[in-house]
Design a protein around this motif. Structure first.
Motif, PDB file in Angstrom:
ATOM      1  N   MET A  92       0.805  -1.214  -0.065  1.00  6.66           N
ATOM      2  CA  MET A  92       0.108  -0.053  -0.063  1.00  6.66           C
ATOM      3  C   MET A  92       0.823   1.241  -0.054  1.00  6.66           C
ATOM      4  N   ILE A  93       2.111   1.277   0.745  1.00  2.00           N
ATOM      5  CA  ILE A  93       2.816   2.334   0.590  1.00  2.00           C
ATOM      6  C   ILE A  93       3.184   3.154  -0.518  1.00  2.00           C
ATOM      7  N   ARG A  94       3.205   2.354  -1.737  1.00  2.00           N
ATOM      8  CA  ARG A  94       3.520   2.952  -3.023  1.00  2.00           C
ATOM      9  C   ARG A  94       2.297   3.858  -3.459  1.00  2.00           C
ATOM     10  N   THR A  95       0.843   3.129  -3.110  1.00  2.00           N
ATOM     11  CA  THR A  95      -0.172   3.834  -3.514  1.00  2.00           C
ATOM     12  C   THR A  95      -0.445   4.993  -2.542  1.00  2.00           C
ATOM     13  N   SER A  96       0.027   5.089  -1.404  1.00  2.00           N
ATOM     14  CA  SER A  96      -0.333   5.993  -0.275  1.00  2.00           C
ATOM     15  C   SER A  96       0.861   6.948  -0.748  1.00  2.00           C
ATOM     16  N   LEU A  97       1.974   6.803  -1.101  1.00  2.00           N
ATOM     17  CA  LEU A  97       3.001   7.833  -1.243  1.00  2.00           C
ATOM     18  C   LEU A  97       2.875   8.678  -2.798  1.00  2.00           C
ATOM     19  N   ALA A  98       2.247   7.911  -3.684  1.00  2.00           N
ATOM     20  CA  ALA A  98       1.691   8.311  -4.976  1.00  2.00           C
ATOM     21  C   ALA A  98       0.789   9.334  -4.548  1.00  2.00           C
ATOM     22  N   ALA A  99      -0.141   9.081  -3.712  1.00  2.00           N
ATOM     23  CA  ALA A  99      -1.387  10.233  -3.459  1.00  2.00           C
ATOM     24  C   ALA A  99      -0.816  11.188  -2.626  1.00  2.00           C
TER      25      ALA A  99
ATOM     26  N   LEU B  48       6.604   8.696 -10.688  1.00  2.00           N
ATOM     27  CA  LEU B  48       5.606   8.959  -9.358  1.00  2.00           C
ATOM     28  C   LEU B  48       6.456   9.530  -8.160  1.00  2.00           C
ATOM     29  N   LEU B  50       8.261   7.890  -6.344  1.00  2.00           N
ATOM     30  CA  LEU B  50       8.529   6.913  -5.301  1.00  2.00           C
ATOM     31  C   LEU B  50       9.845   6.443  -5.143  1.00  2.00           C
ATOM     32  N   TYR B  65       7.067  15.604  -9.317  1.00  2.00           N
ATOM     33  CA  TYR B  65       5.898  15.261  -8.857  1.00  2.00           C
ATOM     34  C   TYR B  65       5.337  15.523  -7.460  1.00  2.00           C
ATOM     35  N   PRO B  71      -1.893  15.219  -6.356  1.00  2.42           N
ATOM     36  CA  PRO B  71      -1.361  14.552  -7.317  1.00  2.42           C
ATOM     37  C   PRO B  71      -2.302  13.509  -8.094  1.00  2.42           C
ATOM     38  N   LEU B  72      -3.390  13.108  -7.492  1.00  2.00           N
ATOM     39  CA  LEU B  72      -4.394  12.071  -8.037  1.00  2.00           C
ATOM     40  C   LEU B  72      -5.133  12.771  -9.088  1.00  2.00           C
ATOM     41  N   ALA B  83      -0.796  -3.426  -4.725  1.00  2.00           N
ATOM     42  CA  ALA B  83      -0.359  -2.231  -3.816  1.00  2.00           C
ATOM     43  C   ALA B  83      -1.410  -1.855  -3.066  1.00  2.00           C
ATOM     44  N   MET B  84      -2.074  -2.589  -2.089  1.00  2.00           N
ATOM     45  CA  MET B  84      -3.079  -2.192  -1.168  1.00  2.00           C
ATOM     46  C   MET B  84      -3.380  -3.198  -0.187  1.00  2.00           C
ATOM     47  N   ASN B 101      -6.562  13.651  -1.256  1.00  2.00           N
ATOM     48  CA  ASN B 101      -6.598  14.472  -2.235  1.00  2.00           C
ATOM     49  C   ASN B 101      -7.978  15.468  -2.419  1.00  2.00           C
TER      50      ASN B 101
END
Lengths: 258, 321
Positions: A92-99, B48, B50, B65, B71-72, B83-84, B101
């Motif tokens: 989830m961290i990748r989704t979280s940090l992208a947001a 992104l 990351l 970024y 950003p979304l 990734a969840m 967001n």
């Protein structure tokens, strides 16, 4: 608080309330702390009659009712670790940090939300542990109005909260629930106790987070107490540990690839 | 619009991404192609914010970024379906993203509907199939109604129906004027969806070209000939001014569509032919030839991929679909 931080706090609250582990870790912390506290209070009452004079003088009914925290805090540690490290173990961290690309905002919003929840649960638990424990102690009981007792009860809530924050910082540094629990559990359950009970290491041991922090829950100091800090000093030492752990967690998050 | 400038990522001695410079334009699907381990995912993670680039920069609509507010709303990405948090319901997964967001709660229901997950919105993500997880990831990418969308290997592990759905979705998003950037290691997949191609191998840019150009340049047609009378045929072809390439024992190749001419020539000289077949090199093969030197993990069949022999293996099917 800026607009963005408000949004992130709201998001983190949704995250924390939408997973089952929040309920069972916090629930377990409450139940274990209360149940074990009551049990030990009841046993202490029976034992009191056989104690010698010195031990009776050192008997601390307030601290006795908090005995369940030694085990209950482990559930709080699991809560703190899972809140942070599950982001990594689930991906989830990748989704979280992208947001939320501002990593400081991300981490401290998460810690703030979890801390607030932990504070509410810990305070309720600490007061409940005190009153239920005193009820078991019968004629030995302390009153909330006695000198130092209210400080100890509020301190108990703060202690559990700070321990939870400390484990969040450690989890942010180690980025893995298994690794974090594998280090924190034996540390709080074994190593700290062992260091504290051996003469040679006792002086080091009492600067560890749990031993320093739990000083605030004592109303009657132990016999021959030569601890170089008072109740709030001890809590301050724990707070320094928390600051160090969170700072370390922040630096790791800031520097490393997600 | 995404712009990469000299983007580089090094892990110690190993260079994962090597001075990538290209831009991704709106209104079309841009395919990001490369063999496994070429650095596609690393590049996308750097886009992104990351992973931190060792050197170079990525600009999203001219900004870094981490300078994007919400950003979304600019860029939505599907990195990997897992990734969840598995213990969270699809609805809450999307809700926490939306809240972070400042996206309206109504939008969560909209994207759940778009990807067809409304009926399982309250179910925990860990019970989802790969395809459902992929759909949930795409719902998250669409959440902020962004102008830029990025998908990392979106068709991996999907059933044909799911693959079809994703292809159409990507084309529809591009037709709405959005920037669509999608990675794959399969040329055949790209040929069906992408208008533009960016090919990388071992982190280096190998091609940045329109799909039409790539097809025109790489799908060469030629004639394959096998004969026991190799010398006589070579002489005859030279005599007629036709250039021949020797592609292995007894096998000759002639560029272009000249099978009638060669057949008649052989008949005139009374040369025995065992094979005279028009061939078309597939895009998959062109892609493999392009990336052959940069493929990190060769299958050891005694011959490097993209060598002269297995021309036929991939077939020209990409055109039919």
């Amino acid at each position: 608080m800026s607009m963005a931080a408000t949004q992130v706090v709201r998001s983190e609250w949704t995250k924390i309330r939408s997973v089952a582990s929040t309920v069972w870790t916090l629930g377990l912390a409450v139940v274990v702390t209360l149940a074990l506290g009551m049990l030990i209070a009841a046993l202490s009452k029976n034992e009191y009659d056989t104690m010698d004079e010195r031990d009776r003088l050192a008997f601390d009914p307030t601290f006795t009712s908090f005995a369940g925290m030694s085990l209950g805090q482990l559930a709080m540690i699991v809560f703190g670790v899972l809140v942070v490290a599950n982001e990594y173990s689930s991906g989830m961290i990748r989704t979280s940090l992208a947001a939320v690309p501002r990593r400081g905002t991300f981490l401290f919003s998460k810690v703030a939300v979890a801390t607030l929840l932990a504070l509410v649960v810990s305070m309720v638990t600490s007061f409940a542990a005190f009153f239920l424990g005193q009820a078991m102690l019968g004629h030995l009981k302390a009153s909330i109005g006695d000198a130092g007792v209210l400080r100890a009860v509020i301190g108990g809530g703060l202690y559990m909260t700070l321990i939870t924050m400390f484990s969040m910082g450690v989890a942010a540094m180690l980025r893995s629930p298994m690794l974090s629990l594998g280090i924190l559990m034996p540390f709080f359950f074994l190593i700290s106790n062992i260091l504290g009970s051996v003469d040679a290491t006792e002086k080091v041991g009492r600067f560890l987070p749990d031993q320093a922090g739990s000083k605030i829950m004592q109303v009657v100091p132990p016999l021959d107490d030569d601890t170089p800090y008072g109740p709030w000093g001890g809590l301050g030492i724990l707070a320094l540990w928390v600051v160090a752990a969170l700072l370390g967690g922040y630096l790791v998050l800031k520097r490393r690839d997600a | 619009m995404i712009e990469l400038e000299g983007l580089t990522k090094r892990y110690g001695e190993k260079v994962a991404v090597d001075h990538l410079t290209f831009s991704v334009r709106p209104g079309i699907v841009t395919g990001f192609l490369g063999p496994n381990g070429a650095g596609k995912s690393t590049t996308m993670r750097m886009m992104l914010g990351l992973d931190r680039p060792t050197a170079g920069a990525v600009r999203i609509d001219g900004m870094r970024y981490d300078q994007l507010k919400d950003p979304l709303k600019y860029i939505g990405a599907l990195l990997d379906a897992k990734a969840m948090h598995g213990g969270r319901s699809a609805y809450h997964h999307l809700l926490c993203l939306a809240q972070s967001n400042g996206i309206d709660r109504r939008r969560v229901h909209e994207v759940l509907d778009t990807v067809g997950l409304t009926s399982v919105a309250k179910k925990k993500a860990k019970g989802f199939s790969l395809g459902m997880g992929q759909r949930l990831g795409i719902a998250g990418a669409l959440l902020g109604d962004p102008r830029i969308l990025m998908f990392d290997e979106p068709v991996n592990g999907l059933d044909p129906e799911g693959i079809h759905w994703i292809r159409n979705l990507m084309k529809a998003l591009a037709a709405e004027g959005r920037t669509v950037f999608v990675s794959s290691h399969l040329m055949s997949e790209m040929a069906l969806t992408a208008d533009h191609l960016v090919v990388i191998g071992q982190g280096r840019l190998l091609a940045d070209t329109s799909m039409a150009d790539f097809i025109a340049r790489n799908s060469r047609s030629y004639v394959r000939i096998r004969t026991p009378q190799r010398e006589q045929l070579l002489d005859a072809l030279h005599g007629a001014g036709i250039t021949v390439v020797e592609a292995g024992a007894e096998v000759l190749e002639v560029d272009g569509e000249k099978s009638e001419q060669i057949g008649e020539l052989a008949a005139r000289h009374q040369i025995v032919l065992h094979e005279l077949s028009p061939q078309r090199a597939s895009l998959e093969e062109a892609f493999m030839r392009l990336t052959a030197e940069s493929v990190e993990y060769h299958a050891h069949d005694g011959r490097p991929l993209g060598g002269p022999e297995p021309r036929q293996a991939w077939g020209p099917d990409w055109r039919k679909a």
